[in-house]
Each structure stands twice: as C-alpha cells, then as structure tokens.
Design a protein around this motif. Structure first.
Motif, PDB file in Angstrom:
ATOM      1  N   LEU B  76      22.125  64.415   7.846  1.00 45.33           N
ATOM      2  CA  LEU B  76      22.275  63.792   9.160  1.00 45.33           C
ATOM      3  C   LEU B  76      23.736  63.646   9.554  1.00 45.33           C
ATOM      4  O   LEU B  76      24.091  63.784  10.720  1.00 45.33           O
ATOM      5  CB  LEU B  76      21.569  62.438   9.189  1.00 45.33           C
ATOM      6  CG  LEU B  76      20.062  62.470   8.902  1.00 45.33           C
ATOM      7  CD1 LEU B  76      19.455  61.106   9.161  1.00 45.33           C
ATOM      8  CD2 LEU B  76      19.360  63.511   9.750  1.00 45.33           C
ATOM      9  N   SER B  77      24.603  63.358   8.565  1.00 39.67           N
ATOM     10  CA  SER B  77      26.005  63.117   8.947  1.00 39.67           C
ATOM     11  C   SER B  77      26.676  64.396   9.427  1.00 39.67           C
ATOM     12  O   SER B  77      27.583  64.355  10.244  1.00 39.67           O
ATOM     13  CB  SER B  77      26.778  62.496   7.787  1.00 39.67           C
ATOM     14  OG  SER B  77      26.918  63.424   6.743  1.00 39.67           O
ATOM     15  N   ASP B  80      26.883  65.029  13.158  1.00 41.85           N
ATOM     16  CA  ASP B  80      27.700  64.111  13.939  1.00 41.85           C
ATOM     17  C   ASP B  80      29.174  64.322  13.615  1.00 41.85           C
ATOM     18  O   ASP B  80      30.024  63.527  13.971  1.00 41.85           O
ATOM     19  CB  ASP B  80      27.258  62.684  13.553  1.00 41.85           C
ATOM     20  CG  ASP B  80      27.969  61.611  14.350  1.00 41.85           C
ATOM     21  OD1 ASP B  80      27.893  61.700  15.578  1.00 41.85           O
ATOM     22  OD2 ASP B  80      28.596  60.739  13.737  1.00 41.85           O
ATOM     23  N   SER B  81      29.466  65.434  12.912  1.00 40.76           N
ATOM     24  CA  SER B  81      30.814  65.539  12.358  1.00 40.76           C
ATOM     25  C   SER B  81      31.871  65.847  13.399  1.00 40.76           C
ATOM     26  O   SER B  81      33.002  65.402  13.268  1.00 40.76           O
ATOM     27  CB  SER B  81      30.823  66.607  11.258  1.00 40.76           C
ATOM     28  OG  SER B  81      30.221  67.776  11.733  1.00 40.76           O
ATOM     29  N   ASP B  84      30.204  62.780  18.608  1.00 36.59           N
ATOM     30  CA  ASP B  84      29.199  61.751  18.360  1.00 36.59           C
ATOM     31  C   ASP B  84      27.876  62.210  18.959  1.00 36.59           C
ATOM     32  O   ASP B  84      27.788  62.480  20.147  1.00 36.59           O
ATOM     33  CB  ASP B  84      29.626  60.430  19.032  1.00 36.59           C
ATOM     34  CG  ASP B  84      30.828  59.827  18.330  1.00 36.59           C
ATOM     35  OD1 ASP B  84      31.113  60.252  17.200  1.00 36.59           O
ATOM     36  OD2 ASP B  84      31.466  58.929  18.908  1.00 36.59           O
ATOM     37  N   GLU B  85      26.866  62.302  18.095  1.00 31.98           N
ATOM     38  CA  GLU B  85      25.554  62.727  18.575  1.00 31.98           C
ATOM     39  C   GLU B  85      24.494  61.754  18.089  1.00 31.98           C
ATOM     40  O   GLU B  85      24.606  61.200  16.998  1.00 31.98           O
ATOM     41  CB  GLU B  85      25.187  64.119  18.018  1.00 31.98           C
ATOM     42  CG  GLU B  85      26.202  65.203  18.280  1.00 31.98           C
ATOM     43  CD  GLU B  85      26.118  65.779  19.674  1.00 31.98           C
ATOM     44  OE1 GLU B  85      25.289  65.296  20.466  1.00 31.98           O
ATOM     45  OE2 GLU B  85      26.874  66.711  19.960  1.00 31.98           O
ATOM     46  N   ARG B  86      23.480  61.586  18.900  1.00 32.72           N
ATOM     47  CA  ARG B  86      22.311  60.878  18.398  1.00 32.72           C
ATOM     48  C   ARG B  86      21.462  61.902  17.648  1.00 32.72           C
ATOM     49  O   ARG B  86      21.345  63.045  18.070  1.00 32.72           O
ATOM     50  CB  ARG B  86      21.528  60.271  19.558  1.00 32.72           C
ATOM     51  CG  ARG B  86      22.257  59.097  20.201  1.00 32.72           C
ATOM     52  CD  ARG B  86      21.648  58.712  21.512  1.00 32.72           C
ATOM     53  NE  ARG B  86      20.310  58.162  21.358  1.00 32.72           N
ATOM     54  CZ  ARG B  86      19.500  57.919  22.398  1.00 32.72           C
ATOM     55  NH1 ARG B  86      19.905  58.192  23.627  1.00 32.72           N
ATOM     56  NH2 ARG B  86      18.304  57.411  22.203  1.00 32.72           N
ATOM     57  N   VAL B  87      20.920  61.451  16.525  1.00 30.22           N
ATOM     58  CA  VAL B  87      20.212  62.383  15.654  1.00 30.22           C
ATOM     59  C   VAL B  87      18.834  61.818  15.325  1.00 30.22           C
ATOM     60  O   VAL B  87      18.696  60.612  15.085  1.00 30.22           O
ATOM     61  CB  VAL B  87      21.026  62.594  14.356  1.00 30.22           C
ATOM     62  CG1 VAL B  87      20.211  63.329  13.324  1.00 30.22           C
ATOM     63  CG2 VAL B  87      22.304  63.347  14.655  1.00 30.22           C
ATOM     64  N   PHE B  88      17.839  62.671  15.375  1.00 25.45           N
ATOM     65  CA  PHE B  88      16.473  62.235  15.055  1.00 25.45           C
ATOM     66  C   PHE B  88      15.862  63.211  14.069  1.00 25.45           C
ATOM     67  O   PHE B  88      16.229  64.390  14.055  1.00 25.45           O
ATOM     68  CB  PHE B  88      15.617  62.185  16.327  1.00 25.45           C
ATOM     69  CG  PHE B  88      16.289  61.447  17.457  1.00 25.45           C
ATOM     70  CD1 PHE B  88      16.342  60.065  17.471  1.00 25.45           C
ATOM     71  CD2 PHE B  88      16.906  62.145  18.492  1.00 25.45           C
ATOM     72  CE1 PHE B  88      16.982  59.392  18.489  1.00 25.45           C
ATOM     73  CE2 PHE B  88      17.539  61.475  19.516  1.00 25.45           C
ATOM     74  CZ  PHE B  88      17.578  60.082  19.520  1.00 25.45           C
ATOM     75  N   GLU B 125      17.073  60.982  26.185  1.00 29.26           N
ATOM     76  CA  GLU B 125      18.183  61.926  26.239  1.00 29.26           C
ATOM     77  C   GLU B 125      17.692  63.318  25.873  1.00 29.26           C
ATOM     78  O   GLU B 125      16.751  63.470  25.100  1.00 29.26           O
ATOM     79  CB  GLU B 125      19.300  61.483  25.293  1.00 29.26           C
ATOM     80  CG  GLU B 125      20.657  62.011  25.707  1.00 29.26           C
ATOM     81  CD  GLU B 125      21.804  61.288  24.992  1.00 29.26           C
ATOM     82  OE1 GLU B 125      22.851  61.894  24.850  1.00 29.26           O
ATOM     83  OE2 GLU B 125      21.640  60.132  24.572  1.00 29.26           O
ATOM     84  N   THR B 152      21.320  65.355  20.000  1.00 29.49           N
ATOM     85  CA  THR B 152      21.654  65.333  21.431  1.00 29.49           C
ATOM     86  C   THR B 152      22.675  66.432  21.715  1.00 29.49           C
ATOM     87  O   THR B 152      23.176  67.077  20.803  1.00 29.49           O
ATOM     88  CB  THR B 152      22.214  63.964  21.842  1.00 29.49           C
ATOM     89  OG1 THR B 152      23.241  63.617  20.923  1.00 29.49           O
ATOM     90  CG2 THR B 152      21.142  62.901  21.816  1.00 29.49           C
TER      91      THR B 152
END
Lengths: 346, 458
Positions: B76-77, B80-81, B84-88, B125, B152
């Motif tokens: 997951l990380s 977002d590296s 900034d993203e929302r992650v599901f 989103e 996202t």
C-alpha cells in the motif's frame, strides 16, 4: 502468566471522568469535555481530540485571542472512540485531532475528510501534509523512560541494544519492573510497535526479553510515567516523549531517545467532510499549523526533546496508506498473535 | 484609368490555406500527444497497481486448509510514494470477503489469471482498480483468491497536467513556426507574379516586346497569352499606323492637285460668290493636307521612336536651323521669330525627330499668334540638362485646357479658324518623352503662351 497490571478499562475510569452525553452526541465514550471563550459568542467550533485539555489549552487560548467571537467546544476521547465517532455521520465536529495516525489516515482515506488548501498548508513540509486532508502539527517521539534513582550506578541505555543487554545482565533487578504499552488496548502502542518492527528486528528481541522479565502492560503513556515515578517500574519502553517532557516532575526520570532509531509520531488534524463550520475549522487548522511550523513556531513539547539532534535515527512515521496495512484485520490478528507470543512467556 | 476588379488574393489565400492546415495539424498533434500521454500514464498506473496487488497475492499462504494473507507494508505504501493518493484494497476468497474494503468492486478481465483493470468512482473519488487472481487450495477444494487494489488519480492527473502544459507549449511552438513558414512560403510563391508585374510595368508605353524572363510553369500559359496579346496588339497598332500613313500619303497628292485646280479656277473666275467659295475650298484643302502631313509626321515619329537613335546633337544649332526653315512661313505673317539665349548644350537623340518636334512648336506659335506678334526661342543649359523655351505674344493657352491640349486630335478652344489637326503638340510630347524629357505648357506672366521642353543631361 501475565502480570495483573492496572486494568485498562479501570484506568480510563480512574483517569478521566467518563461521561455519556446522550442526544447531542451519538454513542461514544467521552473522556473529558470543556468549553472555552465567551459562552454567548455567535459561533462555535467543535473539536474532538485525543489530547488532554491541559496539553491543548494554550493552543485554544491563542486561537481565541485572535478570534474572540468564537466559542471552542473541546471533547476528549480515546483514539478508537474518536475514530468511531467521526465515522458516524450523526456526530458533527469541525476539527478532528488525533495521535492515532493510522486511524486518522483511514478516516481520510475513507473519504471522511474535507480537503483544505491555504497559504499556510502550502508552506508545510511534505511529511506534514497528506492529500490536503491530514495535517501534522507535532512530532512526538517514542522514548524510553527510566527511573533515575533505581538505576544506581548502571549506565543509562542509549539504544534498544543497550537496553536488551542491561535487561539480560540484570534480570533479577528488572523482573516485573519493566513496562510497555498493551498494544491490544492502545492504538498508539500498536502504532509504535508496528513501526518498530518495520524499522528493525530488534523490537522482537526486546519484546521477548521484556516478556521473559514479566513486563507489565499499560494503556497509556501517563500511566507508565506515573509508574516509573512511583517506583512500580524502573523502565518503561515506547513512552510518548512529549507527555514525559511536559510534566512538571520531569526531572525525576530520564527520557531517552534511542539512538538506533527513534520512532516519531505526528499528531494530525483534519476537517471532517460534514463539518458544520468549515471556515472556522480551516482557520483553526491554519492557526494550529502556523504555530507548529510557522516562523514563530512555539514547540508544543518541551525543548528537552530535540529531534534535530537525532539525525538519521529519526524515524518519522510517514502518513499514507501504508498505515492501513496494520489496520487490516488479518494483519492485525497475526501481529497481535506474534506479539502475545513474545510478551507473554511466563 | 480605373483599377482592376479585385476579388481575393492568391497570397492571402495561400497563407490562409497553409495556416488552416497548420492549425489542423497542430490540433491533431496535440490530441495525439494527449492520447499517448493518457495511455502511458494509465499504463504506468496500472503497472504499479498490478505490482501492488501481486505483492499481496504473493503474500498469501495456504496452511492447513486455511488461507493466510500477510499484507506487505510496501503493497500500500508504494502507491503513495510519489503523490498523496487514497488507496483501497479488497481480498476475497471465492465469494467470501476476507479483508480490506468490502464494497470495492473487482475488475473483470477476459482471462482469470491476467490482471484486469477498471475505472470507477469509489467513496466519492475517481479510482483505478487492478484485480489479480490466483487459485489456492482450501478445505473445500480449489478456490480463486482475488486481490483488488485501487488508487485515486492525483498522480496521474498531475502527470497529465504537466504533459498537457508541455504539449500545449509544443503545439503553440509548432503553430508559430508554421505561421512563419507559411508567411515565407506564400511570399515566395507569389514572387514570380510580382517579378512579372514589375517587368511589365517597367516597360515604356510603346514597348510591346514579348516577355522573355523565365517564369514558373504555372505562369507559362499566362505569359504566353500576354505575349500573344502583345504581339497582336503590336501587329494591329503597326497596321493602323501603316494604314494612316498610307491613307495620308494617298490623300495628299490628290489634294495638291485639287488645290492647284482650285487656285487656277479662282484666278479665272470673276464672280465674287464663286471666288469666295473657292477661297473657302482652298482653306479646307490646306487644312486637310496639313492634317495628312501631320499624320505622316506622326507615323514617322512613331516608327523612329521604336528604334530611337542616340547621336550627339547640338541643341542650339538644331534650334537655329529650325528657325531658319520657318522663315518663309513667319515672314508671311510678319511674325518676328528670334533666337534669344543660345547656350551651347548637347543632348543625345534623334535629330530628325527633335527637329520635327521643334518645328511643330514653332508652327503652332506662328499659327496661333496674330500678325505682327513676336516669338522668342531660348536654349539654356540647366543643372539637370537642357531646356528650350518658346514664348509668343499671342493669346496664350486657355487655362482650363492645358492638360487636355496635348492629347491626340485635341485642339484649344481658341483654335477655331486656324488650320490644324490637333496632332502637333502630341508629336512634340511623344518625342520629348522618348528622349527622357518633359514638355510643359504655361502662359507668360505678361501674356502669351510658353512651351518649355526639358531634356536630361546627355
């Protein structure tokens, strides 16, 4: 066998006035509540936070002096209760402040946060803002607290490695006298533990050593500090350094920032998407960030905790979806099982 | 002369066509770049999502009939590296939901083992979902373990926005260069036309030679038509000049015979009425024969102008000779024609033509001034060449007709009763202009006409 440490439930009841306010707030446990400012003010800003009132009061006072026409309604709840309260859309808050970075991240990731951009948020360093939703305004390290008196001539351990050696060399002295978070109960303890395991395998070795010594488990940092002060504990591991340093009796114990790596938690603020007064919320968050990062930043924690001296040992927890990993039910179950295995050896 | 009826411009049309083409190309280039960028951005996002989903899938262990999934932190990380993203994510075993976001839909691919992707909206989103599957053995037999990871689009949008700015810049630059090139191209494309125009307009009034300069093939028909038009014009002109000369020549001899007969009859007749009629007849015959003479002169002048001689001529000497030749006529009218200032100055040209021109001026002066008048001729050297001024003490030119009077067959209002064709001053003007000079008509301040002939330096 696990030591009969103070029951976490009891601790909460003991430490704060557990109040249930029915009607206005929907079914969550409030630890404390206060209102600041002119009670007849036209506008109100509702804040829910994990931080003690005393810890946060100066911040609110500064905000009120700049915005006298506002009343601040401040509710304190545990991080889990807070997270649940914000998830329930029936509860309306303007600002949510929590030390539980993982739960805050989950709230934001799940779309509970409103995006906020301003001149103030523009100047924030990258690590202090996530997705324009979460804003970090403190950096609070996980420290080792030692009783100065009881350690005697023994050297103060500066790293986890030192600590392991010390505990191994003097098992009788420290048996039943070391304490750490019960990570099953404390969200912050769980966060520190999981981040420790990401940084180094040393954590597991230390946990096993502490487990063999019959480590006592606590719900909160202040409990551990009190225990060290009273002599109940000699060493407490992963205590929130800001709480220790902000106490008036901080000279009675030693605060150690481990030199191998110091995990640093960021206290974050967010504006819920259903905030009744988003403009006030934005103003408050900007105020918070300005005081924390701005040119006239006043450190919220005591200057004893100097993070800049840490250099590469500074292990600042990164806000982001990585934090969701250890919230995963499967992951959490597996982690807790492993931890229980290590800490409960007797 | 009225200008041509102008509709459109080749250069503008060319320019507009080129610009329209460039604009269309620019838009196409921009759109293609956009679509490529979108594809690349989507592909790279899909790759990262697949890597993330696969790392989760790989962490799954089947032990004792149960499936354990040890979610890797990086799974997951890594999403977002950069931004900034929302992650599901969602992990499912068969139909059973194991962990993550229960509502997150899975992407369905054509093959179950290949990664599948879909774009949708999740929790308010836009997200991109990647789904990977693996078959695992459980207590209840083989089941599909499905991992979906969604992210996202902040990073993708940022990349696209950056690329959008770049491609806008490239598009604008491309268009700008096209505009400059179009301007240059349209200018150079119409260049031969301008050259042809210039070469045609540079020609003298009687230059009807065919265009010999090289022209592009597209203009060849135009130039051929022009050349053939000019050839026909030349033929037609010379034919009519020939015809006039021929006609004048043929008319002159019979006229002379008729005049002689009329004079004989006048001398013999005693009847006053008959004599008067005969005198009028002689006058008319004079008029006609003079016109015929001038037509011949004009034809001669036109012919000589085609191939103008360039010999050195002493203008003063030429003037004196002309005055001398005029004496019989001037004496008849008792007009004193006098050489005034006589600077020694030479011009280059055709002596016969110049003499003819001078004679025409003098002729006019004698004709239009009353008996006993005076005509003065001055030859002077000037800074720019030479000039001849012929002044008389006659009635002068009517002010309103000064411009018109030098045109062919035009005569002044005061010319009634004087024998003339209206060709005299036309001949003078043509000769002077053929020598690069200028004829100016004016009236003397003290009365009388003044004709000035100016010649450039030889």
């Amino acid at each position: 066998m696990r030591h009969p440490a103070i029951s976490p439930v009891l601790t909460i009841a003991f430490a704060v006035c557990a109040t249930w306010i029915a009607g206005t707030l929907h079914a969550f446990e409030i630890e404390d509540h206060a209102r600041f400012g002119d009670p007849g003010a036209a506008r109100e800003i509702r804040i829910i936070s994990t931080a003690d009132i005393t810890f946060f009061e100066p911040m609110i006072a500064a905000f009120l002096s700049a915005n006298p026409e506002v009343t601040v309604d401040y509710t304190v709840a545990s991080s889990t209760e807070l997270s649940g309260a914000v998830t329930n859309a029936a509860n309306q808050f303007d600002v949510v402040i929590s030390s539980a970075m993982d739960l805050q991240t989950k709230l934001a990731n799940d779309g509970r946060a409103m995006r906020h951009q301003s001149d103030v948020t523009e100047m924030l360093p990258d690590w202090a803002v996530w997705n324009d939703m979460l804003f970090a305004f403190t950096q609070e390290p996980a420290t080792i607290i030692l009783s100065k008196t009881a350690l005697g001539a023994l050297p103060v351990p500066q790293s986890r490695h030192d600590l392991i050696n010390l505990l191994r060399q003097h098992p009788d002295r420290f048996r039943g006298k070391v304490g750490t978070y019960d990570i099953r109960q404390s969200g912050l303890g769980y966060l520190f533990a999981t981040q420790d395991t990401r940084a180094s395998e040393t954590y597991w070795r230390l946990t096993e050593v502490m487990g063999r010594l019959g480590a006592r488990l606590y719900c909160c940092s202040s409990e551990m500090i009190d225990a060290v002060k009273s002599g109940e504990l000699l060493i407490a591991y992963n205590v929130l350094g800001s709480y220790a340093a902000n106490r008036s009796d901080r000279d009675e114990f030693a605060i150690v920032l481990p030199t191998d790596f110091t995990t640093v938690m960021l206290r974050t603020a967010m504006i819920p998407e259903n905030a009744p007064a988003p403009d006030l919320a934005a103003a408050f968050v900007d105020h918070l960030l300005q005081m924390a990062h701005g040119p006239q930043a006043r450190p919220l924690t005591h200057t004893d905790i100097n993070l800049t001296q840490l250099g590469t040992a500074l292990n600042r927890i990164r806000i982001g979806p990585g934090l969701l990993v250890f919230l995963d039910q499967l992951k959490r179950r597996a982690f807790l099982a492993e931890w229980e295995n290590a800490i409960e050896q007797n | 002369m009225s200008g041509p009826f102008i509709k459109g411009s080749i250069r503008r049309r060319l320019l507009l066509s080129l610009l329209a083409g460039a604009a269309v190309l620019t838009v196409i280039v921009y759109l293609v770049m956009q679509s490529v960028a979108r594809q690349v951005a989507e592909e790279s996002q899909d790759n990262v999502l697949t890597a993330s989903a696969l790392s989760i899938l790989d962490s799954a262990r089947s032990a004792g009939g149960l499936v354990h999934v040890d979610l890797p932190y990086a799974a997951l990380s890594m999403l977002d590296s950069v931004t900034d993203e929302r992650v599901f994510y969602a992990i499912r075993l068969g139909e059973e939901f194991l962990s993550g976001y229960a509502d997150l839909p899975a992407a369905e691919g054509s093959r179950p083992t290949a990664p599948a992707f879909r774009s949708t909206t999740f929790l308010g989103e836009e997200v991109r979902i990647a789904t990977v599957r693996r078959s695992v053995s459980t207590d209840l037999g083989q089941k599909w373990l499905t991992v979906s990871v969604a992210q996202t689009l902040a990073g993708k949008k940022r990349t696209l926005a950056r690329f959008n700015r770049t491609s806008l810049g490239i598009g604008a630059g491309f268009f700008l260069v096209s505009v400059l090139l179009s301007a240059v191209i349209s200018r150079s494309a119409t260049q031969p036309l301008h050259r042809l125009t210039a070469s045609v307009s540079r020609r003298g009034p009687t230059d009807l030679r065919p265009v010999a300069a090289p022209v592009p093939s597209e203009m060849a028909p135009l130039v051929s038509s022009l050349n053939s038009l000019m050839a026909r014009l030349r033929t037609s002109l010379s034919r009519s000049e020939d015809f006039i000369a021929e006609a004048a020549h043929r008319v002159r001899t019979p006229l002379a015979i008729v005049r002689t007969k009329a004079e004989v009859a006048l001398r013999r007749s005693g009847d006053d009425a008959t004599r008067a009629a005969l005198r009028e007849m002689i006058h008319a015959i004079d008029d006609s024969s003079r016109t015929a003479g001038q037509l011949l002169d004009h034809a001669m002048v036109t012919f000589r102008l085609d191939t103008l001689l360039r010999e050195k001529i002493d203008l003063a000497q030429l003037t004196r000779d002309s005055i001398k030749r005029l004496h019989p006529l001037s004496d008849m009218k008792e007009i004193d024609i006098a050489a005034g200032r006589m600077d020694s100055v030479t011009v280059q040209g055709d002596a016969i033509l110049l003499q003819n021109a001078l004679q025409n001026v003098f002729d006019n002066a004698v004709k239009y001034t009353p008996n006993g008048a005076r005509v003065t001729v001055d030859v002077s050297a000037t800074a720019r060449g030479a000039r001849i001024d012929i002044r008389d003490t006659g009635p002068g030119f009517p002010a309103t007709e000064m411009a018109r009077i030098t045109e062919r067959f035009q005569r002044g209002e005061n010319a009634e009763g004087v024998v003339g064709s209206g060709l005299g001053l036309t001949i003078v003007r043509e000769v002077v202009e053929a020598h690069g000079g200028q004829m100016t008509l004016s009236n003397n301040p003290g009365g009388g006409a003044c004709v000035t002939l100016q010649f450039p330096q030889s």
